[in-house]
Design a protein around this motif. Sequence first.
Motif, PDB file in Angstrom:
ATOM      1  N   LEU A 297       0.409  -1.272   0.353  1.00 21.54           N
ATOM      2  CA  LEU A 297      -0.075  -0.223   0.220  1.00 21.54           C
ATOM      3  C   LEU A 297       1.158   1.102  -0.181  1.00 21.54           C
ATOM      4  CD1 LEU A 297      -2.737   1.806   0.240  1.00 21.54           C
ATOM      5  CD2 LEU A 297      -2.299   1.116   2.853  1.00 21.54           C
ATOM      6  N   VAL A 298       0.459   2.516  -0.735  1.00 21.15           N
ATOM      7  CA  VAL A 298       1.455   3.423  -0.967  1.00 21.15           C
ATOM      8  C   VAL A 298       0.316   4.755  -1.047  1.00 21.15           C
ATOM      9  CG1 VAL A 298       2.094   2.949  -3.149  1.00 21.15           C
ATOM     10  CG2 VAL A 298       3.543   4.528  -1.900  1.00 21.15           C
ATOM     11  N   GLN A 299       0.690   5.604  -1.126  1.00 23.07           N
ATOM     12  CA  GLN A 299      -0.036   6.690  -1.356  1.00 23.07           C
ATOM     13  C   GLN A 299       0.346   7.140  -2.869  1.00 23.07           C
ATOM     14  OE1 GLN A 299       1.038  10.039   1.754  1.00 23.07           O
ATOM     15  NE2 GLN A 299      -0.943   9.561   2.793  1.00 23.07           N
ATOM     16  N   ALA A 300      -0.445   8.319  -2.869  1.00 21.62           N
ATOM     17  CA  ALA A 300      -0.370   8.499  -4.848  1.00 21.62           C
ATOM     18  C   ALA A 300       0.740   9.354  -4.902  1.00 21.62           C
ATOM     19  CB  ALA A 300      -1.463   9.857  -5.062  1.00 21.62           C
ATOM     20  N   GLY A 301       1.536   9.067  -5.546  1.00 17.71           N
ATOM     21  CA  GLY A 301       2.896  10.261  -5.826  1.00 17.71           C
ATOM     22  C   GLY A 301       4.107   8.738  -5.100  1.00 17.71           C
ATOM     23  N   GLY A 302       3.419   7.963  -4.278  1.00 16.74           N
ATOM     24  CA  GLY A 302       4.995   7.315  -3.845  1.00 16.74           C
ATOM     25  C   GLY A 302       5.052   6.387  -5.133  1.00 16.74           C
ATOM     26  N   SER A 303       6.156   5.473  -4.446  1.00 12.45           N
ATOM     27  CA  SER A 303       6.872   4.228  -5.011  1.00 12.45           C
ATOM     28  C   SER A 303       7.026   3.420  -4.380  1.00 12.45           C
ATOM     29  CB  SER A 303       8.205   5.282  -5.464  1.00 12.45           C
ATOM     30  OG  SER A 303       8.515   6.437  -5.789  1.00 12.45           O
ATOM     31  N   LEU A 304       7.527   1.795  -5.933  1.00  9.65           N
ATOM     32  CA  LEU A 304       7.205   0.359  -5.261  1.00  9.65           C
ATOM     33  C   LEU A 304       8.438   0.234  -6.477  1.00  9.65           C
ATOM     34  CD1 LEU A 304       3.932  -0.656  -4.337  1.00  9.65           C
ATOM     35  CD2 LEU A 304       5.830  -0.159  -2.325  1.00  9.65           C
ATOM     36  N   ARG A 305       8.919  -0.719  -6.027  1.00  4.21           N
ATOM     37  CA  ARG A 305       9.808  -2.112  -6.363  1.00  4.21           C
ATOM     38  C   ARG A 305       9.451  -3.000  -6.669  1.00  4.21           C
ATOM     39  NH1 ARG A 305      15.846  -2.813  -7.773  1.00  4.21           N
ATOM     40  NH2 ARG A 305      15.519  -4.745  -5.566  1.00  4.21           N
ATOM     41  N   LEU A 306       9.299  -3.543  -7.616  1.00  8.42           N
ATOM     42  CA  LEU A 306       8.561  -4.953  -7.531  1.00  8.42           C
ATOM     43  C   LEU A 306       9.634  -6.001  -7.993  1.00  8.42           C
ATOM     44  CD1 LEU A 306       5.363  -4.544  -8.929  1.00  8.42           C
ATOM     45  CD2 LEU A 306       5.818  -4.623  -6.824  1.00  8.42           C
ATOM     46  N   SER A 307       9.396  -7.036  -7.546  1.00  9.71           N
ATOM     47  CA  SER A 307      10.369  -8.378  -8.195  1.00  9.71           C
ATOM     48  C   SER A 307      10.279  -9.550  -8.613  1.00  9.71           C
ATOM     49  CB  SER A 307      11.708  -8.692  -6.807  1.00  9.71           C
ATOM     50  OG  SER A 307      12.294  -7.231  -6.511  1.00  9.71           O
ATOM     51  N   CYS A 308      10.598 -10.496  -9.683  1.00 10.96           N
ATOM     52  CA  CYS A 308      10.394 -11.664  -9.580  1.00 10.96           C
ATOM     53  C   CYS A 308      11.303 -12.594 -10.174  1.00 10.96           C
ATOM     54  CB  CYS A 308       9.530 -11.401 -11.326  1.00 10.96           C
ATOM     55  SG  CYS A 308       8.517 -13.068 -11.677  1.00 10.96           S
ATOM     56  N   ALA A 309      11.349 -13.557  -8.961  1.00 10.34           N
ATOM     57  CA  ALA A 309      12.183 -14.208  -9.330  1.00 10.34           C
ATOM     58  C   ALA A 309      12.427 -15.573 -10.038  1.00 10.34           C
ATOM     59  CB  ALA A 309      13.171 -15.008  -7.828  1.00 10.34           C
TER      60      ALA A 309
ATOM     61  N   MET B 185       8.533   1.565 -10.059  1.00 12.93           N
ATOM     62  CA  MET B 185       6.775   2.109 -10.716  1.00 12.93           C
ATOM     63  C   MET B 185       7.078   3.093  -9.361  1.00 12.93           C
ATOM     64  SD  MET B 185       4.276  -0.842 -10.220  1.00 12.93           S
ATOM     65  CE  MET B 185       4.185  -1.118  -8.262  1.00 12.93           C
ATOM     66  N   ASP B 186       7.097   4.651 -10.249  1.00 10.42           N
ATOM     67  CA  ASP B 186       7.330   5.308  -9.562  1.00 10.42           C
ATOM     68  C   ASP B 186       6.105   6.551 -10.067  1.00 10.42           C
ATOM     69  OD1 ASP B 186      10.908   5.681 -10.451  1.00 10.42           O
ATOM     70  OD2 ASP B 186       9.681   5.305  -8.503  1.00 10.42           O
ATOM     71  N   SER B 187       6.126   7.396  -9.249  1.00  8.05           N
ATOM     72  CA  SER B 187       4.949   9.019  -9.196  1.00  8.05           C
ATOM     73  C   SER B 187       3.411   7.954  -9.403  1.00  8.05           C
ATOM     74  CB  SER B 187       4.823   9.651 -10.518  1.00  8.05           C
ATOM     75  OG  SER B 187       6.284  10.349 -10.160  1.00  8.05           O
ATOM     76  N   LEU B 188       3.042   7.124  -8.588  1.00  9.37           N
ATOM     77  CA  LEU B 188       2.153   6.387  -8.717  1.00  9.37           C
ATOM     78  C   LEU B 188       0.808   7.053  -8.720  1.00  9.37           C
ATOM     79  CD1 LEU B 188       3.935   3.151  -6.454  1.00  9.37           C
ATOM     80  CD2 LEU B 188       2.361   3.188  -9.027  1.00  9.37           C
ATOM     81  N   LYS B 189      -0.518   5.949  -9.275  1.00  6.20           N
ATOM     82  CA  LYS B 189      -1.939   7.418  -9.366  1.00  6.20           C
ATOM     83  C   LYS B 189      -2.518   5.191  -9.279  1.00  6.20           C
ATOM     84  CE  LYS B 189       0.053   9.436 -13.710  1.00  6.20           C
ATOM     85  NZ  LYS B 189      -0.737   9.159 -15.131  1.00  6.20           N
TER      86      LYS B 189
ATOM     87  N   THR C 241       1.028 -10.358  -7.327  1.00  7.28           N
ATOM     88  CA  THR C 241       0.946  -9.300  -6.061  1.00  7.28           C
ATOM     89  C   THR C 241       0.416  -8.222  -5.787  1.00  7.28           C
ATOM     90  OG1 THR C 241       3.137  -8.932  -4.348  1.00  7.28           O
ATOM     91  CG2 THR C 241       3.259  -7.879  -6.796  1.00  7.28           C
ATOM     92  N   GLN C 242      -0.190  -7.885  -5.108  1.00  8.85           N
ATOM     93  CA  GLN C 242      -1.003  -6.527  -4.903  1.00  8.85           C
ATOM     94  C   GLN C 242      -0.423  -5.450  -4.602  1.00  8.85           C
ATOM     95  OE1 GLN C 242      -4.497  -6.254  -5.318  1.00  8.85           O
ATOM     96  NE2 GLN C 242      -4.353  -4.347  -5.683  1.00  8.85           N
ATOM     97  N   VAL C 243      -0.555  -4.480  -5.091  1.00  9.29           N
ATOM     98  CA  VAL C 243      -0.164  -3.297  -5.270  1.00  9.29           C
ATOM     99  C   VAL C 243      -1.690  -2.454  -5.071  1.00  9.29           C
ATOM    100  CG1 VAL C 243       0.407  -0.575  -7.064  1.00  9.29           C
ATOM    101  CG2 VAL C 243       1.910  -3.203  -7.000  1.00  9.29           C
TER     102      VAL C 243
END
Length: 127
Positions: A11-23, A83-87, A121-123
Amino acid sequence: QVQLVESGGGLVQAGGSLRLSCAASGRTFNSYTMGWFRQAPGKERAFVATIRWSSGRTYYADSVKGRFTISRDNAKNTVYLQMDSLKPEDTAVYYCATAKTPLPDVLVRLRSSYDSWGQGTQVTVSS
């Protein structure tokens, strides 16, 4: 059989960032292309980004171009999605997928071109 395990959602606020990984793991791993799709509630699973394993060439959906970056670590058999500048409209379950055959450019964005899928994975992006 290739196994794909995604991580990094949350869970992130709008404008935030997350990085997903897939192994990727399994007895053999031979992927020409590895990418990300996403599925929002009530919608079809849609293309987000993909990367050619050998050349590193990348492709993006117009909705994420300039905000998301896909990359890979060949030694770790891992692909990342920064993922940057998330909406809020980025909220979805994100799935990793691989294609074991060479894909022409016209096919890299099609869900049916990919052979193996992760569990997702849930975003969630709050406004």
